[in-house]
Design a protein around this motif. Sequence first.
Motif, PDB file in Angstrom:
ATOM      1  N   LYS A 144       0.705  -1.137  -0.051  1.00  0.00           N
ATOM      2  CA  LYS A 144       0.021   0.120  -0.134  1.00  0.00           C
ATOM      3  C   LYS A 144       0.906   1.367  -0.057  1.00  0.00           C
ATOM      4  O   LYS A 144       0.393   2.253  -0.564  1.00  0.00           O
ATOM      5  CB  LYS A 144      -0.991  -0.014   1.243  1.00  0.00           C
ATOM      6  N   GLU A 145       2.030   1.359   0.595  1.00  0.00           N
ATOM      7  CA  GLU A 145       2.735   2.353   0.706  1.00  0.00           C
ATOM      8  C   GLU A 145       3.470   2.638  -0.693  1.00  0.00           C
ATOM      9  O   GLU A 145       3.797   3.845  -1.099  1.00  0.00           O
ATOM     10  CB  GLU A 145       3.979   2.238   1.803  1.00  0.00           C
ATOM     11  N   LEU A 146       4.058   1.586  -1.318  1.00  0.00           N
ATOM     12  CA  LEU A 146       4.642   1.660  -2.774  1.00  0.00           C
ATOM     13  C   LEU A 146       3.786   1.714  -4.093  1.00  0.00           C
ATOM     14  O   LEU A 146       3.940   2.220  -4.893  1.00  0.00           O
ATOM     15  CB  LEU A 146       5.530   0.451  -2.793  1.00  0.00           C
ATOM     16  N   ARG A 147       2.471   1.106  -3.605  1.00  0.00           N
ATOM     17  CA  ARG A 147       1.457   1.238  -4.640  1.00  0.00           C
ATOM     18  C   ARG A 147       0.056   1.691  -4.108  1.00  0.00           C
ATOM     19  O   ARG A 147      -0.816   0.945  -4.321  1.00  0.00           O
ATOM     20  CB  ARG A 147       1.435  -0.197  -5.271  1.00  0.00           C
ATOM     21  N   PRO A 148       0.085   2.711  -3.928  1.00  0.00           N
ATOM     22  CA  PRO A 148      -1.148   3.332  -3.136  1.00  0.00           C
ATOM     23  C   PRO A 148      -2.288   3.608  -4.026  1.00  0.00           C
ATOM     24  O   PRO A 148      -3.626   3.420  -3.427  1.00  0.00           O
ATOM     25  CB  PRO A 148      -0.756   4.756  -2.770  1.00  0.00           C
ATOM     26  N   ASP A 149      -1.927   3.306  -5.419  1.00  0.00           N
ATOM     27  CA  ASP A 149      -3.342   3.690  -6.465  1.00  0.00           C
ATOM     28  C   ASP A 149      -3.610   2.203  -6.988  1.00  0.00           C
ATOM     29  O   ASP A 149      -4.268   2.159  -7.893  1.00  0.00           O
ATOM     30  CB  ASP A 149      -2.824   4.723  -7.400  1.00  0.00           C
ATOM     31  N   SER A 150      -2.974   1.375  -6.624  1.00  0.00           N
ATOM     32  CA  SER A 150      -3.328  -0.074  -7.088  1.00  0.00           C
ATOM     33  C   SER A 150      -3.650  -1.037  -6.116  1.00  0.00           C
ATOM     34  O   SER A 150      -2.673  -1.447  -5.640  1.00  0.00           O
ATOM     35  CB  SER A 150      -1.767  -0.424  -8.065  1.00  0.00           C
ATOM     36  N   PRO A 151      -4.842  -1.399  -6.036  1.00  0.00           N
ATOM     37  CA  PRO A 151      -5.113  -2.316  -5.116  1.00  0.00           C
ATOM     38  C   PRO A 151      -4.719  -3.923  -5.464  1.00  0.00           C
ATOM     39  O   PRO A 151      -4.611  -4.186  -6.537  1.00  0.00           O
ATOM     40  CB  PRO A 151      -6.609  -2.585  -5.396  1.00  0.00           C
ATOM     41  N   LEU A 152      -3.924  -4.553  -4.305  1.00  0.00           N
ATOM     42  CA  LEU A 152      -3.673  -5.962  -4.506  1.00  0.00           C
ATOM     43  C   LEU A 152      -4.655  -6.746  -4.720  1.00  0.00           C
ATOM     44  O   LEU A 152      -5.724  -6.889  -3.971  1.00  0.00           O
ATOM     45  CB  LEU A 152      -2.822  -6.258  -3.480  1.00  0.00           C
ATOM     46  N   SER A 153      -4.446  -7.554  -6.113  1.00  0.00           N
ATOM     47  CA  SER A 153      -5.777  -8.440  -6.356  1.00  0.00           C
ATOM     48  C   SER A 153      -5.696  -9.675  -5.507  1.00  0.00           C
ATOM     49  O   SER A 153      -6.904 -10.344  -5.131  1.00  0.00           O
ATOM     50  CB  SER A 153      -5.577  -9.019  -7.924  1.00  0.00           C
ATOM     51  N   GLY A 154      -4.723 -10.167  -4.811  1.00  0.00           N
ATOM     52  CA  GLY A 154      -4.651 -11.185  -3.811  1.00  0.00           C
ATOM     53  C   GLY A 154      -3.420 -11.310  -3.313  1.00  0.00           C
ATOM     54  O   GLY A 154      -2.290 -10.663  -3.731  1.00  0.00           O
ATOM     55  N   ARG A 155      -3.429 -12.096  -2.247  1.00  0.00           N
ATOM     56  CA  ARG A 155      -2.028 -12.218  -1.307  1.00  0.00           C
ATOM     57  C   ARG A 155      -0.977 -13.111  -2.216  1.00  0.00           C
ATOM     58  O   ARG A 155       0.293 -12.676  -2.221  1.00  0.00           O
ATOM     59  CB  ARG A 155      -2.295 -13.197  -0.197  1.00  0.00           C
ATOM     60  N   ILE A 156      -1.337 -13.949  -3.231  1.00  0.00           N
ATOM     61  CA  ILE A 156      -0.415 -14.429  -4.143  1.00  0.00           C
ATOM     62  C   ILE A 156      -0.948 -13.851  -5.492  1.00  0.00           C
ATOM     63  O   ILE A 156      -1.730 -14.263  -5.897  1.00  0.00           O
ATOM     64  CB  ILE A 156      -0.647 -16.059  -4.279  1.00  0.00           C
ATOM     65  N   SER A 157       0.110 -13.157  -6.049  1.00  0.00           N
ATOM     66  CA  SER A 157      -0.105 -12.204  -7.199  1.00  0.00           C
ATOM     67  C   SER A 157       1.131 -12.181  -7.901  1.00  0.00           C
ATOM     68  O   SER A 157       2.074 -11.819  -7.446  1.00  0.00           O
ATOM     69  CB  SER A 157      -0.964 -11.321  -6.645  1.00  0.00           C
ATOM     70  N   LYS A 158       0.946 -11.891  -9.209  1.00  0.00           N
ATOM     71  CA  LYS A 158       2.111 -11.375  -9.988  1.00  0.00           C
ATOM     72  C   LYS A 158       2.355  -9.921  -9.885  1.00  0.00           C
ATOM     73  O   LYS A 158       3.478  -9.342 -10.042  1.00  0.00           O
ATOM     74  CB  LYS A 158       1.917 -11.625 -11.407  1.00  0.00           C
ATOM     75  N   GLN A 159       1.423  -9.146  -9.176  1.00  0.00           N
ATOM     76  CA  GLN A 159       1.458  -7.911  -9.015  1.00  0.00           C
ATOM     77  C   GLN A 159       2.803  -7.661  -7.970  1.00  0.00           C
ATOM     78  O   GLN A 159       3.493  -6.393  -8.336  1.00  0.00           O
ATOM     79  CB  GLN A 159       0.284  -7.230  -8.142  1.00  0.00           C
ATOM     80  N   TRP A 160       3.165  -8.631  -7.205  1.00  0.00           N
ATOM     81  CA  TRP A 160       4.171  -8.433  -6.297  1.00  0.00           C
ATOM     82  C   TRP A 160       5.637  -7.886  -7.107  1.00  0.00           C
ATOM     83  O   TRP A 160       6.547  -7.224  -6.633  1.00  0.00           O
ATOM     84  CB  TRP A 160       4.668  -9.486  -5.558  1.00  0.00           C
ATOM     85  N   CYS A 161       5.684  -8.500  -8.484  1.00  0.00           N
ATOM     86  CA  CYS A 161       6.998  -8.270  -9.245  1.00  0.00           C
ATOM     87  C   CYS A 161       7.017  -6.780  -9.426  1.00  0.00           C
ATOM     88  O   CYS A 161       8.036  -6.175  -9.847  1.00  0.00           O
ATOM     89  CB  CYS A 161       7.015  -9.056 -10.506  1.00  0.00           C
ATOM     90  N   GLU A 162       5.864  -6.099  -9.327  1.00  0.00           N
ATOM     91  CA  GLU A 162       5.861  -4.668  -9.816  1.00  0.00           C
ATOM     92  C   GLU A 162       6.619  -3.809  -8.859  1.00  0.00           C
ATOM     93  O   GLU A 162       7.015  -2.738  -9.088  1.00  0.00           O
ATOM     94  CB  GLU A 162       4.525  -3.974  -9.654  1.00  0.00           C
ATOM     95  N   ILE A 163       6.769  -4.355  -7.524  1.00  0.00           N
ATOM     96  CA  ILE A 163       7.821  -3.634  -6.493  1.00  0.00           C
ATOM     97  C   ILE A 163       9.082  -4.224  -6.289  1.00  0.00           C
ATOM     98  O   ILE A 163       9.908  -4.108  -5.372  1.00  0.00           O
ATOM     99  CB  ILE A 163       6.809  -3.461  -5.099  1.00  0.00           C
ATOM    100  N   GLY A 164       9.450  -5.254  -7.065  1.00  0.00           N
ATOM    101  CA  GLY A 164      10.715  -5.814  -7.032  1.00  0.00           C
ATOM    102  C   GLY A 164      10.796  -7.320  -6.432  1.00  0.00           C
ATOM    103  O   GLY A 164      11.977  -7.592  -6.274  1.00  0.00           O
ATOM    104  N   PHE A 165       9.873  -7.837  -6.329  1.00  0.00           N
ATOM    105  CA  PHE A 165       9.816  -9.053  -5.598  1.00  0.00           C
ATOM    106  C   PHE A 165       9.991 -10.307  -6.799  1.00  0.00           C
ATOM    107  O   PHE A 165       9.648  -9.985  -7.932  1.00  0.00           O
ATOM    108  CB  PHE A 165       8.809  -9.790  -4.907  1.00  0.00           C
ATOM    109  N   GLN A 166      10.649 -11.354  -6.738  1.00  0.00           N
ATOM    110  CA  GLN A 166      10.978 -12.040  -7.695  1.00  0.00           C
ATOM    111  C   GLN A 166       9.682 -13.085  -8.318  1.00  0.00           C
ATOM    112  O   GLN A 166       9.915 -13.535  -9.319  1.00  0.00           O
ATOM    113  CB  GLN A 166      12.061 -13.280  -7.404  1.00  0.00           C
ATOM    114  N   GLY A 167       8.764 -13.526  -7.402  1.00  0.00           N
ATOM    115  CA  GLY A 167       7.695 -14.253  -7.888  1.00  0.00           C
ATOM    116  C   GLY A 167       6.421 -13.773  -7.356  1.00  0.00           C
ATOM    117  O   GLY A 167       6.057 -12.659  -6.778  1.00  0.00           O
ATOM    118  N   ASN A 168       5.632 -14.629  -7.562  1.00  0.00           N
ATOM    119  CA  ASN A 168       4.044 -14.268  -6.867  1.00  0.00           C
ATOM    120  C   ASN A 168       4.097 -14.232  -5.367  1.00  0.00           C
ATOM    121  O   ASN A 168       2.979 -13.657  -4.728  1.00  0.00           O
ATOM    122  CB  ASN A 168       3.014 -15.471  -7.492  1.00  0.00           C
ATOM    123  N   ASP A 169       4.691 -15.061  -4.701  1.00  0.00           N
ATOM    124  CA  ASP A 169       4.831 -14.794  -3.136  1.00  0.00           C
ATOM    125  C   ASP A 169       6.025 -14.360  -2.590  1.00  0.00           C
ATOM    126  O   ASP A 169       7.280 -14.899  -2.612  1.00  0.00           O
ATOM    127  CB  ASP A 169       4.364 -16.383  -2.556  1.00  0.00           C
TER     128      ASP A 169
END
Length: 349
Positions: free
Chosen positions: A165-190
């Motif tokens: 939420k701090e790094l992507r305040p305008d983009s709701p997270l679709s789920g706890r396991i999600s490809k969105q995590w890659c947007e802030i620099g994590f390697q995978g879905n979890d």
Amino acid sequence: MSFQNTSVSTLYSGTEYTSVLGLSVLDLVLTQLLVLLYCKCLWRGLKFVVRKVTGRCELQWICYNNKPGARRTLKIESSLKCSKHELLQSAISVHPDSVEKTIDDIMSLKKINLDTNPQLGISLQACLLQIVGYRNLVVEVEKLRREPYDCENPAHEEMLVKLWKELRPDSPLSGRISKQWCEIGFQGNDPKTDFRGMGLLGLHNLLYFAEHDKATALQVLHDSLQPKHSKMSKAEWDKKKFDKAIGYSFAIVGINITDLTYSLLVSGALKTHLYNVAPEMPSLVHFQQTFCYLMQEFHRFWIEEDPCDIMEFTRVRTKFHKRILKQLKNPDMALCPHFTASDLHLVNL
């Protein structure tokens, strides 16, 4: 017979040669040992003479001739460690609540009148608080590093979601396991798999950076995703096969810089910095502020180095690490000079 061109191995062979070589090594070791003992005895003798002539002990000379900060505290720490008195040796590992009593015991041992030397007690107390505070900080940081991320722990999950939420305040997270995590620099879905090396320490640092210096954290994240500038024509640039982004994943690099900050702390290299910025006990906040500073500096350094792709990360990190270590060898160095013990928020440098 001429020995002019005869080698040592020809003159001495087998056990005879080994014996001669062994004696040479033994002589060298004994010589070094004697020199060390001589210097130690000479130094103690010199301290005794100075004490008799001036009426001041080594601790007094250090406190009176050095300004507050790393230069003074490092000398006090070294003096206490090398002392022949058990009380002084154990002073660097006392509990913070026992510091005041320890100072009184040191004054009594050294036969120093506290009434006529009030500033000495204050100076020693400040130094000792820094020393024991640093040791306690190492323990606290190590505890966080050893605690694994637990997806069944609501507090851990809450911190992770808060980071998003701090790094992507305008983009709701679709789920706890999600490809969105890659947007802030994590390697995978979890992301939990990326915290294995640094445990909760990596998450704490990333969240601290995002919360306390949000503008800078967002800028670093944004920059890390942008295309590189190039003097080539667009057609030539498009033909290149290497990664055209600035080239690193924000969260992964944050965990890696956490490891770098941790290694500086555990090795004692950070004493210079922390003794200069924390008037008394260094705390976890100081460690996190240092991480934020190193994160920003690494980002600038990465851009300056202009690596072709992420495969050069180890080289750039090693070079950056050496530069920081070199800076910390200066006893007057403060990596982030605007920080003080009372700071609760990172100052945007």
